[in-house]
Design an enzyme around this catalytic site. Structure first.
Site, PDB file in Angstrom:
ATOM      1  N   ARG A  64       0.840  -1.204   0.000  1.00  0.00           N
ATOM      2  CA  ARG A  64       0.000   0.000   0.000  1.00  0.00           C
ATOM      3  C   ARG A  64       0.871   1.248   0.000  1.00  0.00           C
ATOM      4  O   ARG A  64       2.011   1.219   0.432  1.00  0.00           O
ATOM      5  CB  ARG A  64      -0.913  -0.001   1.232  1.00  0.00           C
ATOM      6  CG  ARG A  64      -1.892  -1.163   1.241  1.00  0.00           C
ATOM      7  CD  ARG A  64      -2.850  -1.070   2.391  1.00  0.00           C
ATOM      8  NE  ARG A  64      -2.173  -0.959   3.677  1.00  0.00           N
ATOM      9  CZ  ARG A  64      -2.693  -0.354   4.740  1.00  0.00           C
ATOM     10  NH1 ARG A  64      -3.887   0.180   4.674  1.00  0.00           N
ATOM     11  NH2 ARG A  64      -2.023  -0.305   5.870  1.00  0.00           N
ATOM     12  N   LYS A 129       4.878 -11.403   9.776  1.00  0.00           N
ATOM     13  CA  LYS A 129       4.178 -11.155   8.509  1.00  0.00           C
ATOM     14  C   LYS A 129       4.576 -12.187   7.454  1.00  0.00           C
ATOM     15  O   LYS A 129       5.693 -12.194   6.953  1.00  0.00           O
ATOM     16  CB  LYS A 129       4.484  -9.742   8.023  1.00  0.00           C
ATOM     17  CG  LYS A 129       3.660  -9.311   6.812  1.00  0.00           C
ATOM     18  CD  LYS A 129       3.577  -7.801   6.726  1.00  0.00           C
ATOM     19  CE  LYS A 129       3.053  -7.302   5.405  1.00  0.00           C
ATOM     20  NZ  LYS A 129       2.893  -5.853   5.386  1.00  0.00           N
ATOM     21  N   ARG A 264      -0.317  -0.594  14.626  1.00  0.00           N
ATOM     22  CA  ARG A 264       0.955  -0.968  15.260  1.00  0.00           C
ATOM     23  C   ARG A 264       0.722  -1.305  16.723  1.00  0.00           C
ATOM     24  O   ARG A 264      -0.226  -0.814  17.329  1.00  0.00           O
ATOM     25  CB  ARG A 264       1.942   0.210  15.229  1.00  0.00           C
ATOM     26  CG  ARG A 264       2.455   0.574  13.868  1.00  0.00           C
ATOM     27  CD  ARG A 264       3.559  -0.388  13.438  1.00  0.00           C
ATOM     28  NE  ARG A 264       4.043  -0.036  12.115  1.00  0.00           N
ATOM     29  CZ  ARG A 264       3.461  -0.387  10.976  1.00  0.00           C
ATOM     30  NH1 ARG A 264       2.369  -1.112  11.015  1.00  0.00           N
ATOM     31  NH2 ARG A 264       3.965  -0.045   9.816  1.00  0.00           N
TER      32      ARG A 264
HETATM   33  P1  ATP Z   1       1.895  -2.399   7.588  1.00  0.00           P
HETATM   34  O1  ATP Z   1       1.598  -3.849   7.345  1.00  0.00           O
HETATM   35  O2  ATP Z   1       3.266  -2.144   8.073  1.00  0.00           O
HETATM   36  O3  ATP Z   1       0.833  -1.713   8.360  1.00  0.00           O
HETATM   37  P2  ATP Z   1       1.131  -1.946   4.970  1.00  0.00           P
HETATM   38  O4  ATP Z   1      -0.064  -2.778   5.257  1.00  0.00           O
HETATM   39  O5  ATP Z   1       0.921  -0.623   4.350  1.00  0.00           O
HETATM   40  O6  ATP Z   1       1.979  -1.693   6.245  1.00  0.00           O
HETATM   41  P3  ATP Z   1       1.829  -3.659   2.901  1.00  0.00           P
HETATM   42  O7  ATP Z   1       1.232  -2.819   1.875  1.00  0.00           O
HETATM   43  O8  ATP Z   1       1.066  -4.887   3.280  1.00  0.00           O
HETATM   44  O9  ATP Z   1       2.155  -2.800   4.152  1.00  0.00           O
HETATM   45  O10 ATP Z   1       3.291  -4.178   2.449  1.00  0.00           O
HETATM   46  C1  ATP Z   1       4.437  -3.381   2.420  1.00  0.00           C
HETATM   47  C2  ATP Z   1       5.232  -3.575   3.680  1.00  0.00           C
HETATM   48  O11 ATP Z   1       5.402  -4.962   3.967  1.00  0.00           O
HETATM   49  C3  ATP Z   1       6.649  -3.038   3.537  1.00  0.00           C
HETATM   50  O12 ATP Z   1       6.692  -1.701   3.949  1.00  0.00           O
HETATM   51  C4  ATP Z   1       7.477  -3.953   4.453  1.00  0.00           C
HETATM   52  O13 ATP Z   1       7.435  -3.490   5.783  1.00  0.00           O
HETATM   53  C5  ATP Z   1       6.715  -5.244   4.444  1.00  0.00           C
HETATM   54  N1  ATP Z   1       7.282  -6.264   3.516  1.00  0.00           N
HETATM   55  C6  ATP Z   1       7.802  -6.110   2.267  1.00  0.00           C
HETATM   56  N2  ATP Z   1       8.165  -7.284   1.744  1.00  0.00           N
HETATM   57  C7  ATP Z   1       7.872  -8.229   2.672  1.00  0.00           C
HETATM   58  C8  ATP Z   1       8.022  -9.645   2.736  1.00  0.00           C
HETATM   59  N3  ATP Z   1       8.499 -10.367   1.736  1.00  0.00           N
HETATM   60  N4  ATP Z   1       7.606 -10.252   3.873  1.00  0.00           N
HETATM   61  C9  ATP Z   1       7.087  -9.584   4.907  1.00  0.00           C
HETATM   62  N5  ATP Z   1       6.924  -8.245   4.909  1.00  0.00           N
HETATM   63  C10 ATP Z   1       7.304  -7.576   3.806  1.00  0.00           C
END
Ligand code: ATP
Length: 266
Positions: A64, A129, A264
């Site tokens: 996102r 994650k 968070r």
């Molecule tokens: P958050 O989950 O931190 O609230 P978000 O939902 O906006 O943020 P996503 O859009 O789901 O995040 O994914 C991007 C984020 O996921 C990146 O900023 C990084 O922190 C994390 N990320 C990127 N690649 C991976 C991976 N392979 N495995 C786990 N986490 C990852």
């Protein structure tokens, strides 16, 4: 020992594992910028609902708000699915949560233990994650079209674990044998089809109970971060029937609807 050569993405194996009826048109790419971007660009070309692009190497995988999704060839499964909802259906609120429920079904069926969901779009395993969901929607002639991207870690090489900056997890660390990516893709697509068809009839409400049962932060103190606003703290009280996060704050219950916020632990 894990041998990536034995787990190459293979269209014949995916097609056989999907079985009948043929709900999906699956394309496997070696490399592209982002499978979501690619399918979004095809919406206007009228590509059918059920179009799927799986890619071994995303050069600019997205999360996102322009965040990056990182993956290494052979170690993860990254794909996007285009889905056209019925005409007249309201905007698909809560879709990323329902997609999480579908993914959890598929992972459960394959024997992955401890899968939970983090509002609004993360798949966790033992609190780490494991996967991310990116839902992007376009409105076309009164119909909503969703491009649903999923990235899942099968193995977690050190360079990815170090680069993501948060605690990441992988299927291989919670399963005795990580599933074949072809089988995993087929199971995820079948689970998605069932959830998306139901979602097209009655929206998120039918999945709310199941999402609450998978809520990784149920009853915990959490902090909601949004750009340009003070952090909001409260107890995670689940989700509403439309997928909004319910946060019990000192000033009463708040509904968090924006997808532009992050949850968070304080
Ligand atoms: P958050 O989950 O931190 O609230 P978000 O939902 O906006 O943020 P996503 O859009 O789901 O995040 O994914 C991007 C984020 O996921 C990146 O900023 C990084 O922190 C994390 N990320 C990127 N690649 C991976 C991976 N392979 N495995 C786990 N986490 C990852």
């Amino acid at each position: 020992m894990h041998n990536k050569a034995f787990d190459a993405l293979n269209i014949e194996i995916v097609t056989a594992a999907l079985g009948a009826p043929a709900l999906f048109q699956v394309e496997i790419l070696d490399s592209c910028e982002s499978t979501n971007t690619l399918l979004l660009n095809r919406v206007q070309q009228g590509v059918p609902s059920g179009s799927v692009v799986v890619c071994e190497r995303q050069t600019a995988g997205r999360g996102r708000r322009g965040r990056a999704w990182l993956s290494a060839p052979g170690d993860s499964l990254t794909f996007s699915l285009l889905w056209r909802f019925p005409a007249g259906m309201p905007p698909p609120m809560g879709l990323s949560l329902a997609v999480g429920v579908a993914a959890a079904h598929a992972l459960d069926d394959l024997g992955a233990a401890g899968v939970s969901l983090k509002w609004p779009n993360d798949i966790l395993v033992d609190g780490a994650k494991l996967g991310g969901i990116l839902v992007e929607t376009v409105s076309e002639g009164g119909c909503h079209v969703a491009v649903i991207g999923l990235g899942l870690n099968i193995h977690l090489p050190r360079e990815i674990a170090d680069a993501v900056g948060i605690e990441a997890g992988a299927l291989s660390s919670v399963m005795a044998y990580a599933p074949s990516r072809n089988l995993l893709l087929a199971r995820l697509l079948r689970a998605l089809a069932a959830v998306l068809e139901a979602f097209g009839r009655s929206g998120f409400a039918d999945f709310a109970e199941e999402w609450r049962a998978r809520n990784a932060h149920a009853g915990q103190q959490v902090r909601i971060l949004a750009e340009g606003a003070a952090p909001l703290e409260g107890c995670c009280a689940g989700v509403d029937e439309d997928g909004a996060l319910l946060l019990e704050t000192a000033a009463g219950m708040r509904r968090i609807v924006s997808g532009e916020v992050s949850l968070r632990k304080p």
